[in-house]
Design a protein around this motif. Structure first.
Motif, PDB file in Angstrom:
ATOM      1  N   GLU A 159       0.844  -1.183   0.000  1.00 49.03           N
ATOM      2  CA  GLU A 159       0.000   0.000   0.000  1.00 49.03           C
ATOM      3  C   GLU A 159       0.884   1.239   0.000  1.00 49.03           C
ATOM      4  OE1 GLU A 159      -3.038   0.110   2.991  1.00 49.03           O
ATOM      5  OE2 GLU A 159      -3.380  -2.046   2.828  1.00 49.03           O
ATOM      6  N   ASP A 216       0.224   4.344   1.078  1.00 49.42           N
ATOM      7  CA  ASP A 216       0.157   5.158   2.297  1.00 49.42           C
ATOM      8  C   ASP A 216       0.855   4.522   3.492  1.00 49.42           C
ATOM      9  OD1 ASP A 216      -1.183   7.257   1.069  1.00 49.42           O
ATOM     10  OD2 ASP A 216      -3.152   6.416   1.515  1.00 49.42           O
ATOM     11  N   SER A 217       0.683   3.216   3.663  1.00 44.77           N
ATOM     12  CA  SER A 217       1.210   2.554   4.867  1.00 44.77           C
ATOM     13  C   SER A 217       2.513   1.807   4.623  1.00 44.77           C
ATOM     14  CB  SER A 217       0.177   1.562   5.406  1.00 44.77           C
ATOM     15  OG  SER A 217       0.003   0.490   4.484  1.00 44.77           O
ATOM     16  N   PRO A 224      -6.113   4.283  -7.333  1.00 42.97           N
ATOM     17  CA  PRO A 224      -7.274   3.419  -7.098  1.00 42.97           C
ATOM     18  C   PRO A 224      -8.107   3.114  -8.341  1.00 42.97           C
ATOM     19  CG  PRO A 224      -7.121   5.080  -5.377  1.00 42.97           C
ATOM     20  CD  PRO A 224      -6.063   5.410  -6.398  1.00 42.97           C
ATOM     21  N   THR A 231     -12.321   3.101  -6.627  1.00 45.79           N
ATOM     22  CA  THR A 231     -12.223   4.175  -5.644  1.00 45.79           C
ATOM     23  C   THR A 231     -13.010   3.874  -4.378  1.00 45.79           C
ATOM     24  OG1 THR A 231     -14.011   5.301  -6.795  1.00 45.79           O
ATOM     25  CG2 THR A 231     -11.762   5.952  -7.371  1.00 45.79           C
ATOM     26  N   LEU A 246      -8.878  -3.430  -0.842  1.00 43.04           N
ATOM     27  CA  LEU A 246      -7.905  -2.449  -1.337  1.00 43.04           C
ATOM     28  C   LEU A 246      -8.566  -1.318  -2.129  1.00 43.04           C
ATOM     29  CD1 LEU A 246      -5.095  -4.944  -2.384  1.00 43.04           C
ATOM     30  CD2 LEU A 246      -5.101  -3.424  -0.391  1.00 43.04           C
ATOM     31  N   SER A 247      -9.888  -1.287  -2.166  1.00 40.86           N
ATOM     32  CA  SER A 247     -10.591  -0.187  -2.838  1.00 40.86           C
ATOM     33  C   SER A 247     -10.194   1.140  -2.206  1.00 40.86           C
ATOM     34  CB  SER A 247     -12.107  -0.365  -2.728  1.00 40.86           C
ATOM     35  OG  SER A 247     -12.531  -1.491  -3.453  1.00 40.86           O
ATOM     36  N   LYS A 254      -7.372   2.637  -2.442  1.00 38.68           N
ATOM     37  CA  LYS A 254      -5.958   2.712  -2.087  1.00 38.68           C
ATOM     38  C   LYS A 254      -5.073   2.778  -3.331  1.00 38.68           C
ATOM     39  CE  LYS A 254      -6.592   0.114   2.178  1.00 38.68           C
ATOM     40  NZ  LYS A 254      -6.403   1.186   3.125  1.00 38.68           N
ATOM     41  N   THR A 255      -4.026   3.595  -3.246  1.00 36.45           N
ATOM     42  CA  THR A 255      -2.977   3.595  -4.257  1.00 36.45           C
ATOM     43  C   THR A 255      -2.023   2.473  -3.898  1.00 36.45           C
ATOM     44  OG1 THR A 255      -3.186   5.964  -4.655  1.00 36.45           O
ATOM     45  CG2 THR A 255      -1.076   4.941  -5.261  1.00 36.45           C
ATOM     46  N   LEU A 256      -1.633   1.689  -4.896  1.00 33.95           N
ATOM     47  CA  LEU A 256      -0.816   0.502  -4.671  1.00 33.95           C
ATOM     48  C   LEU A 256       0.510   0.618  -5.410  1.00 33.95           C
ATOM     49  CD1 LEU A 256      -3.643  -2.126  -5.214  1.00 33.95           C
ATOM     50  CD2 LEU A 256      -2.964  -1.012  -3.071  1.00 33.95           C
TER      51      LEU A 256
END
Length: 123
Positions: free
Chosen positions: A49, A51-52, A96, A102, A108-109, A111-113
């Motif tokens: 992910e 962000d994390s 997303p 989105t 994982l909807s 989320k930028t991967l």
């Protein structure tokens, strides 16, 4: 023809906001057959992910590559893998809309991967 010599990649935590459009970065350019939009690809990959930085999937963790027609994969892979050559390693940052949507029913909807993909073979 496959190449399994590479090891599981490590993804550096990105700086700044998530991109709004698909980002494609060749980490290593391959010299083998080129993946086309209609290809079936054999890949090793790692997904985290944006962000994390949490890993959500990895073929390395399962100990085997995956083999799929590109048209069956997320839009970010359909757009980001063609042009890649066997033996190459490519990083895709997938917004997303080109991943799992989105919003909606997938964990994982929204989320930028980030994926690092090793192309082992094409057919």
């Amino acid at each position: 023809m496959t190449e399994n010599a590479k090891t599981k990649p490590e993804i550096e935590f990105p700086d700044g906001p998530a991109p709004a459009a698909l980002e494609i970065v060749d980490i290593e350019v391959g010299t083998g057959a080129e993946a086309l939009a209609g290809s079936t690809v054999d890949v090793h990959y790692l997904g985290v992910e944006f962000d994390s930085g949490d890993e959500f999937d990895s073929s390395w963790s399962r100990g085997e590559s995956i083999n799929f027609p590109l048209r069956a994969l997320i839009k970010g892979w359909q757009d980001g893998i063609p042009g890649m050559k066997v033996g190459g390693r490519r990083k895709l940052i997938v917004p997303p809309a080109q991943a799992y949507g989105t919003s909606g029913g997938h964990p994982l909807s929204g989320k930028t991967l980030i994926f690092v993909i090793d192309l082992l073979g094409v057919s």
